[in-house]
Design an enzyme around this catalytic site. Sequence first.
Site, PDB file in Angstrom:
ATOM      1  N   SER A   1      26.546  35.590  37.750  1.00  0.00           N
ATOM      2  CA  SER A   1      27.055  34.226  37.820  1.00  0.00           C
ATOM      3  C   SER A   1      28.506  34.147  37.338  1.00  0.00           C
ATOM      4  O   SER A   1      28.840  34.665  36.273  1.00  0.00           O
ATOM      5  CB  SER A   1      26.173  33.309  36.962  1.00  0.00           C
ATOM      6  OG  SER A   1      26.661  32.001  36.997  1.00  0.00           O
ATOM      7  N   GLY A   2      29.348  33.540  38.139  1.00  0.00           N
ATOM      8  CA  GLY A   2      30.752  33.377  37.767  1.00  0.00           C
ATOM      9  C   GLY A   2      31.638  34.543  38.169  1.00  0.00           C
ATOM     10  O   GLY A   2      32.845  34.524  37.939  1.00  0.00           O
ATOM     11  N   ALA A   3      31.050  35.554  38.806  1.00  0.00           N
ATOM     12  CA  ALA A   3      31.840  36.738  39.182  1.00  0.00           C
ATOM     13  C   ALA A   3      32.850  36.409  40.291  1.00  0.00           C
ATOM     14  O   ALA A   3      33.893  37.065  40.394  1.00  0.00           O
ATOM     15  CB  ALA A   3      30.918  37.867  39.633  1.00  0.00           C
TER      16      ALA A   3
ATOM     17  N   SER B   1      21.491  37.976  43.778  1.00  0.00           N
ATOM     18  CA  SER B   1      20.694  39.077  44.346  1.00  0.00           C
ATOM     19  C   SER B   1      20.712  40.323  43.460  1.00  0.00           C
ATOM     20  O   SER B   1      21.309  41.340  43.814  1.00  0.00           O
ATOM     21  CB  SER B   1      21.128  39.407  45.773  1.00  0.00           C
ATOM     22  OG  SER B   1      22.500  39.272  46.017  1.00  0.00           O
TER      23      SER B   1
ATOM     24  N   LYS C   1      31.577  35.107  43.699  1.00  0.00           N
ATOM     25  CA  LYS C   1      30.926  35.197  45.015  1.00  0.00           C
ATOM     26  C   LYS C   1      31.258  33.995  45.897  1.00  0.00           C
ATOM     27  O   LYS C   1      31.701  34.150  47.037  1.00  0.00           O
ATOM     28  CB  LYS C   1      29.394  35.303  44.855  1.00  0.00           C
ATOM     29  CG  LYS C   1      28.931  36.493  44.036  1.00  0.00           C
ATOM     30  CD  LYS C   1      27.429  36.501  43.856  1.00  0.00           C
ATOM     31  CE  LYS C   1      26.872  35.312  43.108  1.00  0.00           C
ATOM     32  NZ  LYS C   1      27.329  35.206  41.691  1.00  0.00           N
TER      33      LYS C   1
ATOM     34  N   GLY D   1      26.507  39.734  42.797  1.00  0.00           N
ATOM     35  CA  GLY D   1      27.206  39.819  41.516  1.00  0.00           C
ATOM     36  C   GLY D   1      26.657  38.754  40.567  1.00  0.00           C
ATOM     37  O   GLY D   1      25.974  37.822  41.008  1.00  0.00           O
TER      38      GLY D   1
END
Length: 193
Positions: A27-29, A99, A31, A25
């Site tokens: 950045s900041g999602a 990724s 993970k 996902g």
Amino acid sequence: MMRLLYTLYTIMKNNNTSFTIWLTGISGAGKTTLANALQTQFKENKIISLCVDGDNLRNGLCQDLGYTDLDRKENMRRASCVAKMINNQGQIAIVSLISPFKAEREKAKNYIGENKFLEVFVDCSYEECLKRDVKGLYKKVEAGFINQFTGKDSIYEAPEKPDVHIRTGEVTIETGLQLIVSEIEARYQLLLS
Ligand SMILES: Nc1ncnc2c1ncn2[C@@H]1O[C@H](COP(=O)(O)OP(=O)(O)O)[C@@H](O)[C@H]1O
Ligand SMILES: [Mg+2]
């Protein structure tokens, strides 16, 4: 001690060895947040899991890499190697890495083993991540200080058929975690409390 050994024995028996949970996902999602929550859940069940986080990789093993498509692909390849090493030693790997490329996620899956690979799409809109801006990156991107940023001028190829799809802008961390746990329980016959 007996319970720990029994749990480990059960995992080995059910899965032959172990498996990788791969969170992808932008950045900041969420993970890293979900990876840590999952590791805590495993720990509470006396199950060892090892985290392979994008930021840690960038600070160490992958510090020679930048953010070109080619370098991001190499970053993913190295993460998959570490995950497989972990799995080969009978431990669960939790990878949290942007990724962004579908083909490279597919390669990671084939390398680690299709039945040992759980793809989790940590899905959150660019706008919501910009609002969160956990690391202050989005502010810098908007100000033009960062290039090759995923979702802006670097592509993110969303998974079409992830094993787990979590919309972190719509559900709580707890619900997201539960979605992953349910999938693990179904796939690997593990019961996590
Ligand atoms: N439902 C949710 N799932 C995960 N994170 C969430 C959720 N709602 C809000 N957040 C927040 O979003 C941020 C995600 O940051 P982080 O986990 O570091 O993202 P990533 O590792 O994907 O870059 C955290 O501050 C987290 O508390
Ligand atoms: Mg992270």
